[in-house]
Design a protein around this motif. Structure first.
Motif, PDB file in Angstrom:
ATOM      1  N   GLN A   1      -2.595  -0.144 -40.297  1.00 32.12           N
ATOM      2  CA  GLN A   1      -2.351  -0.865 -40.776  1.00 32.12           C
ATOM      3  C   GLN A   1      -1.219  -1.581 -42.159  1.00 32.12           C
ATOM      4  N   LEU A   2      -0.687  -2.408 -41.386  1.00 35.24           N
ATOM      5  CA  LEU A   2       0.574  -3.130 -42.624  1.00 35.24           C
ATOM      6  C   LEU A   2       2.286  -2.554 -42.647  1.00 35.24           C
ATOM      7  N   THR A   3       2.676  -1.913 -40.715  1.00 33.07           N
ATOM      8  CA  THR A   3       3.072  -1.497 -40.622  1.00 33.07           C
ATOM      9  C   THR A   3       3.929  -1.696 -39.465  1.00 33.07           C
ATOM     10  N   GLU A   4       4.893  -0.773 -39.474  1.00 35.81           N
ATOM     11  CA  GLU A   4       5.760  -1.667 -38.136  1.00 35.81           C
ATOM     12  C   GLU A   4       6.067  -0.867 -37.483  1.00 35.81           C
ATOM     13  N   TYR A   5       6.288  -1.741 -36.087  1.00 34.17           N
ATOM     14  CA  TYR A   5       6.183  -0.219 -35.108  1.00 34.17           C
ATOM     15  C   TYR A   5       7.017  -0.779 -33.941  1.00 34.17           C
ATOM     16  N   CYS A   6       7.844   0.177 -33.060  1.00 30.65           N
ATOM     17  CA  CYS A   6       8.611  -0.677 -32.144  1.00 30.65           C
ATOM     18  C   CYS A   6       8.280  -0.207 -30.761  1.00 30.65           C
ATOM     19  N   PHE A   7       8.728  -0.671 -29.509  1.00 28.98           N
ATOM     20  CA  PHE A   7       8.147   0.206 -28.298  1.00 28.98           C
ATOM     21  C   PHE A   7       9.284  -0.314 -27.507  1.00 28.98           C
ATOM     22  N   GLN A   8       9.403   0.178 -26.706  1.00 32.15           N
ATOM     23  CA  GLN A   8      10.494  -0.111 -25.005  1.00 32.15           C
ATOM     24  C   GLN A   8       9.172   0.466 -23.889  1.00 32.15           C
ATOM     25  N   ILE A   9       9.137  -0.179 -23.048  1.00 37.89           N
ATOM     26  CA  ILE A   9       8.462  -0.458 -21.696  1.00 37.89           C
ATOM     27  C   ILE A   9       9.671  -0.357 -20.588  1.00 37.89           C
ATOM     28  N   GLN A  10       9.343   0.284 -19.428  1.00 34.90           N
ATOM     29  CA  GLN A  10      10.140   0.335 -18.479  1.00 34.90           C
ATOM     30  C   GLN A  10       8.778   0.740 -17.309  1.00 34.90           C
ATOM     31  N   ALA A  11       9.220   0.186 -15.508  1.00 36.43           N
ATOM     32  CA  ALA A  11       8.792   0.158 -14.887  1.00 36.43           C
ATOM     33  C   ALA A  11       9.199   2.092 -14.016  1.00 36.43           C
ATOM     34  N   ALA A  12       7.987   2.269 -13.624  1.00 36.84           N
ATOM     35  CA  ALA A  12       8.685   3.644 -12.512  1.00 36.84           C
ATOM     36  C   ALA A  12       8.025   3.195 -11.206  1.00 36.84           C
TER      37      ALA A  12
ATOM     38  N   GLU B   1       6.416   4.447 -35.236  1.00 32.59           N
ATOM     39  CA  GLU B   1       7.310   3.814 -36.333  1.00 32.59           C
ATOM     40  C   GLU B   1       7.611   3.441 -36.689  1.00 32.59           C
ATOM     41  N   LYS B   2       8.793   2.845 -36.719  1.00 32.98           N
ATOM     42  CA  LYS B   2      10.066   1.736 -36.975  1.00 32.98           C
ATOM     43  C   LYS B   2       9.950   3.066 -38.463  1.00 32.98           C
ATOM     44  N   SER B   3       9.896   3.480 -38.699  1.00 30.81           N
ATOM     45  CA  SER B   3      10.396   4.529 -39.963  1.00 30.81           C
ATOM     46  C   SER B   3      10.753   5.989 -39.666  1.00 30.81           C
ATOM     47  N   THR B   4       9.602   6.196 -38.741  1.00 29.86           N
ATOM     48  CA  THR B   4       9.929   7.660 -38.213  1.00 29.86           C
ATOM     49  C   THR B   4      10.903   8.019 -36.755  1.00 29.86           C
ATOM     50  N   ASP B   5      10.539   6.796 -35.824  1.00 33.99           N
ATOM     51  CA  ASP B   5      10.996   7.473 -34.775  1.00 33.99           C
ATOM     52  C   ASP B   5      10.722   8.290 -33.927  1.00 33.99           C
ATOM     53  N   VAL B   6       9.576   8.529 -34.762  1.00 35.08           N
ATOM     54  CA  VAL B   6       8.539   9.962 -33.535  1.00 35.08           C
ATOM     55  C   VAL B   6       8.106   9.063 -31.922  1.00 35.08           C
ATOM     56  N   LYS B   7       8.078   9.109 -31.358  1.00 36.83           N
ATOM     57  CA  LYS B   7       7.711   8.461 -30.125  1.00 36.83           C
ATOM     58  C   LYS B   7       6.685   8.900 -29.264  1.00 36.83           C
TER      59      LYS B   7
ATOM     60  N   LEU C   1       0.270  -1.239  -0.115  1.00 36.88           N
ATOM     61  CA  LEU C   1       0.251  -0.024   0.066  1.00 36.88           C
ATOM     62  C   LEU C   1       1.037   1.165   0.152  1.00 36.88           C
ATOM     63  N   PHE C   2       2.242   1.311   0.901  1.00 38.96           N
ATOM     64  CA  PHE C   2       2.597   2.419   0.673  1.00 38.96           C
ATOM     65  C   PHE C   2       3.337   2.782  -0.842  1.00 38.96           C
ATOM     66  N   PHE C   3       3.824   2.406  -2.257  1.00 40.46           N
ATOM     67  CA  PHE C   3       3.956   2.484  -2.832  1.00 40.46           C
ATOM     68  C   PHE C   3       3.270   1.892  -3.930  1.00 40.46           C
ATOM     69  N   GLU C   4       3.514   2.663  -5.569  1.00 33.70           N
ATOM     70  CA  GLU C   4       2.855   2.357  -6.783  1.00 33.70           C
ATOM     71  C   GLU C   4       3.951   1.830  -7.308  1.00 33.70           C
ATOM     72  N   VAL C   5       3.242   0.904  -8.586  1.00 32.56           N
ATOM     73  CA  VAL C   5       4.048   0.903  -9.802  1.00 32.56           C
ATOM     74  C   VAL C   5       3.311   0.607 -11.149  1.00 32.56           C
ATOM     75  N   GLU C   6       3.958   1.948 -12.170  1.00 36.91           N
ATOM     76  CA  GLU C   6       3.100   2.347 -13.379  1.00 36.91           C
ATOM     77  C   GLU C   6       4.419   2.271 -14.142  1.00 36.91           C
ATOM     78  N   TYR C   7       3.519   1.540 -15.465  1.00 31.54           N
ATOM     79  CA  TYR C   7       4.272   1.667 -16.558  1.00 31.54           C
ATOM     80  C   TYR C   7       4.339   2.437 -17.567  1.00 31.54           C
ATOM     81  N   HIS C   8       5.520   2.637 -18.655  1.00 29.45           N
ATOM     82  CA  HIS C   8       5.700   3.928 -18.781  1.00 29.45           C
ATOM     83  C   HIS C   8       5.876   2.980 -20.872  1.00 29.45           C
ATOM     84  N   VAL C   9       5.385   2.605 -21.471  1.00 33.67           N
ATOM     85  CA  VAL C   9       5.635   2.330 -22.915  1.00 33.67           C
ATOM     86  C   VAL C   9       5.544   3.195 -23.724  1.00 33.67           C
ATOM     87  N   HIS C  10       7.168   3.383 -24.327  1.00 36.75           N
ATOM     88  CA  HIS C  10       7.183   3.994 -25.593  1.00 36.75           C
ATOM     89  C   HIS C  10       6.703   3.471 -26.987  1.00 36.75           C
ATOM     90  N   TYR C  11       6.390   4.006 -27.328  1.00 34.08           N
ATOM     91  CA  TYR C  11       6.105   3.425 -29.185  1.00 34.08           C
ATOM     92  C   TYR C  11       6.218   4.355 -30.337  1.00 34.08           C
TER      93      TYR C  11
END
Ligand SMILES: *[C@@H]1O[C@H](CO)[C@@H](O)[C@H](O)[C@H]1NC(C)=O
Ligand SMILES: *[C@@H]1O[C@H](CO)[C@@H](O)[C@H](O)[C@H]1NC(C)=O
Ligand SMILES: *[C@@H]1O[C@H](CO)[C@@H](O)[C@H](O)[C@H]1NC(C)=O
Length: 308
Positions: A186-197, A163-169, A151-161
């Protein structure tokens, strides 16, 4: 300088060992706390003495209760103390001290700096479990890195994503381990990274390590699929009609071949005359032109020589 000394000297004396605990044994060195994902291990370098194997005792206290207590690491032979599953809570500000012991001898205590697990632990990246691709979204499912949450702390997740061809996160912040990346193409490759906080009252955010980069492609939409099916249908019809027409003309095949193999080639009458006239030669014309060019070249060289 005198003033500085008068401040420093009493402090230095205060830190010196008191006479009754005269250091009969060397104290443990390099006392550190390894903490990852709230798994906490206090460790130190082994003390070597000729008389025999040395034992160690660990004590702790909290900032709010200034009294040293034991944590099941009393007179142990190991040079580490796992205090993960003890009464010490992750949000407590805690101090530890260790000393070496041999028979009735003991060293001075060596004290650690303040430790607060939620603040000091290294939070690893969440573990990706699955990804479900849709035409306009990716559904990510991952495992939390932390072993428990109270109860004394919380965890949240930051998902950064991105489009593979653009780099705009873009970043989604959520307490859930099931995250949908929406409004994708549609039919587009997306990349992501996840991090807990880790969120707590003292330090709003302590960011965990970033996961590896994962890339997934969105699928084809029903509309596009229908379009492709329609296209294939139309192409098929054209092919069928083409083949049918081919068979239709096959009946007149012999006549077609006849028409092609007997072409009505006819050289225009004026060309015919030129070819028959021996006085008009294409080669002669070409030779004349060639000589003229050379002549002009040599002239230009002469004029240069006169100039100099
Ligand atoms: C303590 O750590 C330092 C630096 O890592 C190292 O050089 C030293 O040997 C260590 N001391 C002992 C007793 O292991
Ligand atoms: C202390 O350690 C002993 C032996 O490792 C274990 O059986 C016991 O449950 C521990 N007690 C606590 C309170 O962790
Ligand atoms: C410390 O204890 C926890 C739970 O009691 C255990 O899961 C973990 O593996 C231990 N870590 C080490 C380094 O022994």
């Amino acid at each position: 300088l005198l003033l500085l000394l008068s401040v420093l000297v009493p402090r230095a004396l205060a830190r010196a060992p008191s006479p009754e605990s005269a250091s009969q044994l060397p104290a443990p060195q390099n006392v550190t706390i390894d903490s990852r994902n709230l798994y906490n291990l206090l460790r130190w370098a082994p003390v070597q003495v000729k008389k025999g194997p040395v034992f160690y005792t660990v004590q702790y206290k909290t900032q709010s209760y200034d009294k040293w207590g034991e944590i099941n690491c009393t007179h142990i032979a190991e040079t580490k103390c796992n205090f993960t599953s003890t009464e010490i809570q992750s949000h407590w500000i805690t101090f530890f001290r260790v000393r070496s012991e041999l028979e009735d001898m003991q060293s001075d205590w060596v004290e650690t700096n303040a430790f607060m697990a939620v603040k000091d632990t290294i939070v690893g990246p969440p573990t990706l479990k699955s990804v479900v691709s849709k035409p306009d979204s990716l559904l990510l499912n991952f495992l939390p890195p932390l072993r428990n949450v109270n109860l004394f702390f919380e965890v949240e997740y930051h998902v950064h994503y991105w489009e593979k061809s653009t780099d705009v996160k873009k970043t989604i912040i959520t307490p859930n381990t099931l995250v949908k990346l929406k409004k994708l193409r549609q039919l587009t490759e997306y990349c992501f990274q996840i991090q807990a906080a880790v969120k707590n009252s003292l330090r709003p955010y302590s960011y965990g390590l970033l996961s590896n980069t994962f890339c997934h492609q969105t699928t084809m939409s029903d509309g596009t699929k229908a379009g492709y099916i329609l296209l294939i249908f139309v192409v098929t019809i054209f092919v069928v009609v083409g083949v049918a027409m081919g068979f239709f003309y096959l009946g007149n095949f012999n006549e077609v071949i006849k028409a092609w193999s007997q072409p009505s080639l006819k050289i225009p009458s004026h060309f015919e005359e030129d070819l028959n006239d021996p006085n008009i030669s294409v080669f002669e014309d070409w030779e004349n032109t060639h000589v003229e060019v050379e002549h002009w070249d040599s002239l230009s060289v002469v004029s240069t020589a006169e100039g100099s």
